[in-house]
Motif scaffolding. Structure first.
Motif, PDB file in Angstrom:
ATOM      1  N   ALA A  13       0.840  -1.210   0.000  1.00 25.77           N
ATOM      2  CA  ALA A  13       0.000   0.000   0.000  1.00 25.77           C
ATOM      3  C   ALA A  13       0.868   1.252   0.000  1.00 25.77           C
ATOM      4  O   ALA A  13       0.585   2.224  -0.723  1.00 25.77           O
ATOM      5  CB  ALA A  13      -0.947  -0.006   1.200  1.00 25.77           C
ATOM      6  N   ASP A  14       1.934   1.251   0.801  1.00 29.21           N
ATOM      7  CA  ASP A  14       2.844   2.394   0.826  1.00 29.21           C
ATOM      8  C   ASP A  14       3.512   2.591  -0.537  1.00 29.21           C
ATOM      9  O   ASP A  14       3.611   3.714  -1.031  1.00 29.21           O
ATOM     10  CB  ASP A  14       3.909   2.207   1.906  1.00 29.21           C
ATOM     11  CG  ASP A  14       4.895   3.369   1.940  1.00 29.21           C
ATOM     12  OD1 ASP A  14       4.495   4.474   2.378  1.00 29.21           O
ATOM     13  OD2 ASP A  14       6.046   3.186   1.502  1.00 29.21           O
ATOM     14  N   ALA A  15       3.967   1.500  -1.152  1.00 26.33           N
ATOM     15  CA  ALA A  15       4.619   1.597  -2.460  1.00 26.33           C
ATOM     16  C   ALA A  15       3.673   2.212  -3.486  1.00 26.33           C
ATOM     17  O   ALA A  15       4.082   3.092  -4.263  1.00 26.33           O
ATOM     18  CB  ALA A  15       5.097   0.223  -2.917  1.00 26.33           C
ATOM     19  N   LEU A  16       2.430   1.781  -3.496  1.00 29.60           N
ATOM     20  CA  LEU A  16       1.453   2.359  -4.426  1.00 29.60           C
ATOM     21  C   LEU A  16       1.275   3.851  -4.175  1.00 29.60           C
ATOM     22  O   LEU A  16       1.278   4.660  -5.110  1.00 29.60           O
ATOM     23  CB  LEU A  16       0.111   1.643  -4.293  1.00 29.60           C
ATOM     24  CG  LEU A  16      -0.011   0.291  -4.981  1.00 29.60           C
ATOM     25  CD1 LEU A  16      -1.296  -0.400  -4.570  1.00 29.60           C
ATOM     26  CD2 LEU A  16       0.066   0.456  -6.498  1.00 29.60           C
ATOM     27  N   THR A  17       1.130   4.232  -2.915  1.00 38.29           N
ATOM     28  CA  THR A  17       0.923   5.642  -2.570  1.00 38.29           C
ATOM     29  C   THR A  17       2.141   6.484  -2.945  1.00 38.29           C
ATOM     30  O   THR A  17       2.017   7.533  -3.576  1.00 38.29           O
ATOM     31  CB  THR A  17       0.632   5.787  -1.064  1.00 38.29           C
ATOM     32  OG1 THR A  17      -0.574   5.066  -0.772  1.00 38.29           O
ATOM     33  CG2 THR A  17       0.465   7.229  -0.656  1.00 38.29           C
ATOM     34  N   VAL A  18       3.322   6.024  -2.558  1.00 39.05           N
ATOM     35  CA  VAL A  18       4.547   6.776  -2.813  1.00 39.05           C
ATOM     36  C   VAL A  18       4.787   6.941  -4.309  1.00 39.05           C
ATOM     37  O   VAL A  18       5.044   8.043  -4.798  1.00 39.05           O
ATOM     38  CB  VAL A  18       5.759   6.092  -2.135  1.00 39.05           C
ATOM     39  CG1 VAL A  18       7.073   6.661  -2.640  1.00 39.05           C
ATOM     40  CG2 VAL A  18       5.667   6.244  -0.622  1.00 39.05           C
ATOM     41  N   LEU A  19       4.689   5.861  -5.059  1.00 39.17           N
ATOM     42  CA  LEU A  19       5.031   5.925  -6.483  1.00 39.17           C
ATOM     43  C   LEU A  19       3.961   6.617  -7.313  1.00 39.17           C
ATOM     44  O   LEU A  19       4.285   7.279  -8.300  1.00 39.17           O
ATOM     45  CB  LEU A  19       5.327   4.528  -7.016  1.00 39.17           C
ATOM     46  CG  LEU A  19       6.579   3.887  -6.419  1.00 39.17           C
ATOM     47  CD1 LEU A  19       6.759   2.475  -6.955  1.00 39.17           C
ATOM     48  CD2 LEU A  19       7.815   4.726  -6.685  1.00 39.17           C
ATOM     49  N   VAL A  31      10.035   6.027 -16.589  1.00 41.33           N
ATOM     50  CA  VAL A  31       9.756   4.732 -17.218  1.00 41.33           C
ATOM     51  C   VAL A  31       9.802   3.617 -16.171  1.00 41.33           C
ATOM     52  O   VAL A  31       8.916   2.757 -16.122  1.00 41.33           O
ATOM     53  CB  VAL A  31      10.758   4.456 -18.363  1.00 41.33           C
ATOM     54  CG1 VAL A  31      10.649   3.027 -18.868  1.00 41.33           C
ATOM     55  CG2 VAL A  31      10.540   5.443 -19.517  1.00 41.33           C
ATOM     56  N   ALA A  32      10.819   3.641 -15.311  1.00 40.65           N
ATOM     57  CA  ALA A  32      10.957   2.619 -14.269  1.00 40.65           C
ATOM     58  C   ALA A  32       9.809   2.697 -13.271  1.00 40.65           C
ATOM     59  O   ALA A  32       9.294   1.664 -12.825  1.00 40.65           O
ATOM     60  CB  ALA A  32      12.300   2.755 -13.567  1.00 40.65           C
ATOM     61  N   ARG A  33       9.398   3.908 -12.901  1.00 42.82           N
ATOM     62  CA  ARG A  33       8.252   4.065 -11.981  1.00 42.82           C
ATOM     63  C   ARG A  33       6.998   3.451 -12.601  1.00 42.82           C
ATOM     64  O   ARG A  33       6.263   2.701 -11.949  1.00 42.82           O
ATOM     65  CB  ARG A  33       8.041   5.543 -11.673  1.00 42.82           C
ATOM     66  CG  ARG A  33       6.980   5.876 -10.611  1.00 42.82           C
ATOM     67  CD  ARG A  33       5.570   6.135 -11.108  1.00 42.82           C
ATOM     68  NE  ARG A  33       5.437   6.908 -12.295  1.00 42.82           N
ATOM     69  CZ  ARG A  33       5.157   8.206 -12.339  1.00 42.82           C
ATOM     70  NH1 ARG A  33       5.019   8.890 -11.230  1.00 42.82           N
ATOM     71  NH2 ARG A  33       5.008   8.796 -13.505  1.00 42.82           N
ATOM     72  N   ASP A  34       6.756   3.734 -13.878  1.00 42.12           N
ATOM     73  CA  ASP A  34       5.565   3.193 -14.539  1.00 42.12           C
ATOM     74  C   ASP A  34       5.617   1.667 -14.614  1.00 42.12           C
ATOM     75  O   ASP A  34       4.611   0.993 -14.382  1.00 42.12           O
ATOM     76  CB  ASP A  34       5.405   3.803 -15.928  1.00 42.12           C
ATOM     77  CG  ASP A  34       5.079   5.297 -15.872  1.00 42.12           C
ATOM     78  OD1 ASP A  34       4.718   5.808 -14.781  1.00 42.12           O
ATOM     79  OD2 ASP A  34       5.190   5.959 -16.926  1.00 42.12           O
ATOM     80  N   ARG A  35       6.789   1.113 -14.903  1.00 43.70           N
ATOM     81  CA  ARG A  35       6.943  -0.354 -14.925  1.00 43.70           C
ATOM     82  C   ARG A  35       6.701  -0.947 -13.537  1.00 43.70           C
ATOM     83  O   ARG A  35       6.123  -2.027 -13.390  1.00 43.70           O
ATOM     84  CB  ARG A  35       8.337  -0.736 -15.409  1.00 43.70           C
ATOM     85  CG  ARG A  35       8.546  -0.533 -16.895  1.00 43.70           C
ATOM     86  CD  ARG A  35       9.939  -0.917 -17.334  1.00 43.70           C
ATOM     87  NE  ARG A  35      10.181  -2.359 -17.176  1.00 43.70           N
ATOM     88  CZ  ARG A  35      11.376  -2.918 -17.305  1.00 43.70           C
ATOM     89  NH1 ARG A  35      12.442  -2.186 -17.592  1.00 43.70           N
ATOM     90  NH2 ARG A  35      11.527  -4.218 -17.142  1.00 43.70           N
ATOM     91  N   THR A  36       7.129  -0.233 -12.506  1.00 45.37           N
ATOM     92  CA  THR A  36       6.951  -0.716 -11.132  1.00 45.37           C
ATOM     93  C   THR A  36       5.484  -0.662 -10.734  1.00 45.37           C
ATOM     94  O   THR A  36       4.986  -1.586 -10.073  1.00 45.37           O
ATOM     95  CB  THR A  36       7.848   0.086 -10.174  1.00 45.37           C
ATOM     96  OG1 THR A  36       9.206  -0.050 -10.612  1.00 45.37           O
ATOM     97  CG2 THR A  36       7.720  -0.419  -8.743  1.00 45.37           C
ATOM     98  N   VAL A 123      14.822  -0.280 -12.777  1.00 43.70           N
ATOM     99  CA  VAL A 123      14.485  -1.689 -12.966  1.00 43.70           C
ATOM    100  C   VAL A 123      15.676  -2.351 -13.652  1.00 43.70           C
ATOM    101  O   VAL A 123      16.137  -1.878 -14.691  1.00 43.70           O
ATOM    102  CB  VAL A 123      13.206  -1.848 -13.830  1.00 43.70           C
ATOM    103  CG1 VAL A 123      12.887  -3.332 -14.021  1.00 43.70           C
ATOM    104  CG2 VAL A 123      12.024  -1.126 -13.183  1.00 43.70           C
ATOM    105  N   HIS A 124      16.182  -3.421 -13.034  1.00 44.75           N
ATOM    106  CA  HIS A 124      17.343  -4.104 -13.598  1.00 44.75           C
ATOM    107  C   HIS A 124      17.280  -5.609 -13.315  1.00 44.75           C
ATOM    108  O   HIS A 124      16.716  -6.028 -12.306  1.00 44.75           O
ATOM    109  CB  HIS A 124      18.651  -3.507 -13.067  1.00 44.75           C
ATOM    110  CG  HIS A 124      18.724  -3.444 -11.588  1.00 44.75           C
ATOM    111  ND1 HIS A 124      18.250  -2.381 -10.850  1.00 44.75           N
ATOM    112  CD2 HIS A 124      19.204  -4.327 -10.682  1.00 44.75           C
ATOM    113  CE1 HIS A 124      18.439  -2.603  -9.559  1.00 44.75           C
ATOM    114  NE2 HIS A 124      19.020  -3.779  -9.431  1.00 44.75           N
ATOM    115  N   PRO A 125      17.852  -6.412 -14.215  1.00 40.34           N
ATOM    116  CA  PRO A 125      17.833  -7.869 -14.025  1.00 40.34           C
ATOM    117  C   PRO A 125      18.786  -8.298 -12.913  1.00 40.34           C
ATOM    118  O   PRO A 125      19.837  -7.690 -12.714  1.00 40.34           O
ATOM    119  CB  PRO A 125      18.289  -8.417 -15.386  1.00 40.34           C
ATOM    120  CG  PRO A 125      19.050  -7.298 -16.019  1.00 40.34           C
ATOM    121  CD  PRO A 125      18.489  -6.016 -15.472  1.00 40.34           C
ATOM    122  N   VAL A 126      18.392  -9.354 -12.208  1.00 40.60           N
ATOM    123  CA  VAL A 126      19.201  -9.935 -11.134  1.00 40.60           C
ATOM    124  C   VAL A 126      19.088 -11.459 -11.188  1.00 40.60           C
ATOM    125  O   VAL A 126      18.216 -11.994 -11.874  1.00 40.60           O
ATOM    126  CB  VAL A 126      18.752  -9.428  -9.738  1.00 40.60           C
ATOM    127  CG1 VAL A 126      19.058  -7.949  -9.562  1.00 40.60           C
ATOM    128  CG2 VAL A 126      17.282  -9.705  -9.508  1.00 40.60           C
TER     129      VAL A 126
END
Length: 194
Positions: A13-19, A31-36, A123-126
């Protein structure tokens, strides 16, 4: 909701609100925020490192008390200099809290302060789960005067560096944290640095 997601509900819920409310600091961060945000559509499980499609992580660029040095770690697994941070834990309730916990654990510094607004998203591969993505939400963290760092089990070394002279080899995306991180430092500092 399955039981495995229960511990992640507040953090999700916090991640949704913050981003959702965040103004990105660069086109790459946007772009990374939108992908997240798309990843977060999966629900609270997107916060768990076991989510193979990708998971949210939290990291921090740590500034000394003057804003003239940043603390980086030489990562023990991929042998590059990078900001402090890593996986979220079920007990984390906010992304800023997760980033601050990670920075404290990896630096050994007591009394760190965090700016609650992200300075970047990447966003990066791991290699997690045989191959996954980190959706890393990054924050600026400020060390107190006289802070003494201590290397953790995750690092080969820790070092303070001038923001304009970061060490090599440097992890991708770390250098782009400097400009928005310094802006956060100036906002938080009673004595702005020029």
């Amino acid at each position: 909701m399955d039981r495995s997601a229960d511990g992640w509900t507040a953090l999700h819920a916090d991640a949704l609100t913050v981003l959702t409310g965040w103004t990105p600091t660069s086109p790459d961060a946007a772009v990374a925020r939108d992908r997240t945000l798309v990843l977060l559509d999966a629900g609270p499980v997107a916060m768990d490192r076991a989510h193979r499609a990708g998971h949210v992580t939290a990291s921090a660029l740590v500034f000394d008390a003057t804003g003239s040095q940043v603390l980086l770690c030489l990562h023990g697994k991929f042998h590059k200099w990078v900001q402090l941070g890593g996986h979220c834990e079920p007990a984390d309730r906010t992304l800023a809290g997760a980033a601050l916990r990670e920075a404290t654990e990896e630096s050994g510094i007591v009394g760190l302060r965090i700016d609650p607004l992200p300075i970047d998203v990447d966003v990066h591969p791991v290699a997690c789960q045989g191959g996954s993505l980190h959706h890393d939400v990054r924050f600026a963290v400020f060390a107190p005067v006289g802070a003494t760092e201590r290397v953790s089990v995750e690092s080969e070394a820790l070092g303070w560096f001038p923001p304009e002279r970061l060490p090599q080899p440097l992890a991708g995306g770390t250098a782009r944290l400097v400009t928005p991180g310094l802006a956060a430092f100036r906002r938080a500092s009673p004595h702005p640095v020029s």
